[in-house]
Motif scaffolding. Structure first.
Motif, PDB file in Angstrom:
ATOM      1  N   PHE A 145       0.844  -1.189   0.000  1.00  0.00           N
ATOM      2  CA  PHE A 145       0.000   0.000   0.000  1.00  0.00           C
ATOM      3  C   PHE A 145       0.886   1.249   0.000  1.00  0.00           C
ATOM      4  N   TRP A 146       0.301   2.337  -0.465  1.00  0.00           N
ATOM      5  CA  TRP A 146       0.939   3.644  -0.376  1.00  0.00           C
ATOM      6  C   TRP A 146       0.034   4.587   0.407  1.00  0.00           C
ATOM      7  N   TYR A 147       0.648   5.273   1.388  1.00  0.00           N
ATOM      8  CA  TYR A 147      -0.073   6.220   2.231  1.00  0.00           C
ATOM      9  C   TYR A 147       0.563   7.606   2.089  1.00  0.00           C
ATOM     10  N   ILE A 163      -3.516   6.080  -0.110  1.00  0.00           N
ATOM     11  CA  ILE A 163      -3.602   6.527  -1.498  1.00  0.00           C
ATOM     12  C   ILE A 163      -4.153   5.394  -2.366  1.00  0.00           C
ATOM     13  N   ALA A 164      -3.508   4.231  -2.270  1.00  0.00           N
ATOM     14  CA  ALA A 164      -3.900   3.135  -3.154  1.00  0.00           C
ATOM     15  C   ALA A 164      -3.281   1.833  -2.683  1.00  0.00           C
ATOM     16  N   THR A 165      -3.870   0.757  -3.168  1.00  0.00           N
ATOM     17  CA  THR A 165      -3.314  -0.579  -3.023  1.00  0.00           C
ATOM     18  C   THR A 165      -2.554  -0.902  -4.294  1.00  0.00           C
ATOM     19  N   SER A 215       4.431  16.409   1.560  1.00  0.00           N
ATOM     20  CA  SER A 215       3.929  15.433   2.532  1.00  0.00           C
ATOM     21  C   SER A 215       5.010  14.394   2.774  1.00  0.00           C
ATOM     22  N   ILE A 216       4.711  13.499   3.685  1.00  0.00           N
ATOM     23  CA  ILE A 216       5.491  12.274   3.810  1.00  0.00           C
ATOM     24  C   ILE A 216       4.708  11.177   3.113  1.00  0.00           C
ATOM     25  N   TYR A 217       5.377  10.453   2.245  1.00  0.00           N
ATOM     26  CA  TYR A 217       4.751   9.340   1.537  1.00  0.00           C
ATOM     27  C   TYR A 217       5.349   8.043   2.086  1.00  0.00           C
ATOM     28  N   LEU A 218       4.467   7.137   2.487  1.00  0.00           N
ATOM     29  CA  LEU A 218       4.920   5.908   3.131  1.00  0.00           C
ATOM     30  C   LEU A 218       4.452   4.683   2.366  1.00  0.00           C
ATOM     31  N   CYS A 219       5.365   3.791   2.177  1.00  0.00           N
ATOM     32  CA  CYS A 219       5.067   2.483   1.609  1.00  0.00           C
ATOM     33  C   CYS A 219       4.784   1.528   2.759  1.00  0.00           C
TER      34      CYS A 219
END
Lengths: 112, 114
Positions: free
Chosen positions: A33-35, A46-48, A89-93
């Protein structure tokens, strides 16, 4: 616990450009996933990332803005396209096993 | 729809005192509940989870949480706080029938004062 490696850890980008974030997970992970975490906010999905097919996007997120690839079980990329300061932003996997989810260290993106 | 609430944006506690960070959830069925911690400029670290079984779960760094179905709560606790526990704490929920993504609470900033 699963190991999630994400890069870059941070970047400063010009508006109008694109940034691709990479995420590598170990074999314990089945789903990715991405957050996004906007400044002072919680995490929003955000999405799977689906292996070998188009990602499944949450409401408010579209493929043209956040294209995602997952060519194999353990690797995924998120691109933030045509960036604006609002994309800072911070984008997290995240990789999910049978029960818990594990996170990369995040990518801190600043758009100027 | 599943959701989780953290009613306190900020919790301050003196070093050595017990700490509690509150979390309540709203989800049908039997949820999976999680606590994560985020230190500055770091990703999320998994602390503990409740899936089934004993309502009191123990996790990393001396933290524990109690699942209370009647009150739909999953408060995070530690008997004796350390200054190094100061961080941002997130409660999260996943419904077993979902696609395994998590829904996060708004986060609680814990500050342990020396």
């Amino acid at each position: 616990s699963a190991v999630i490696s994400q890069k870059p850890s941070r970047d400063i980008c010009q508006r109008g450009t694109s940034l691709t974030i990479q995420c590598q997970v170990d074999s314990q992970v089945t789903m990715m996933f991405w957050y996004r975490q906007q400044p002072g906010q919680s995490l929003t999905l955000i999405a799977t990332a689906n292996q070998g097919s188009e990602a499944t996007y949450e409401s408010g997120f579209v493929i043209d803005k956040f294209p995602i690839s997952r060519p194999n079980l353990t690797f995924s990329t998120l691109t933030v396209s045509n960036m604006s300061p609002e994309d800072s932003s911070i984008y997290l996997c995240s990789g999910s096993g049978r029960t818990e989810a594990f996170f990369g260290q995040g990518t801190r993106l600043t758009v100027v | 729809a599943q959701s989780v609430a953290q009613p306190e944006d900020q919790v301050n506690v003196a070093e050595g005192n017990p700490l509690t960070v509150k979390c309540t959830y709203s989800v049908s069925g039997n949820p999976y509940l999680f606590w994560y911690v985020q230190y500055p400029n770091r990703g999320l670290q998994f602390l503990l989870k409740y899936i089934t079984g004993d309502n009191l779960v123990k996790g990393s760094y001396g933290f524990e949480a109690e699942f209370n179905k009647s009150q739909t709560s999953f408060h995070l606790k530690k008997p004796s706080a350390l200054v190094s526990d100061s961080a941002l704490y997130f409660c999260a929920v996943r419904y077993p029938g979902s696609a395994r993504q998590l829904t996060f609470g708004s986060g609680t900033q814990l500050t342990v004062l020396p």
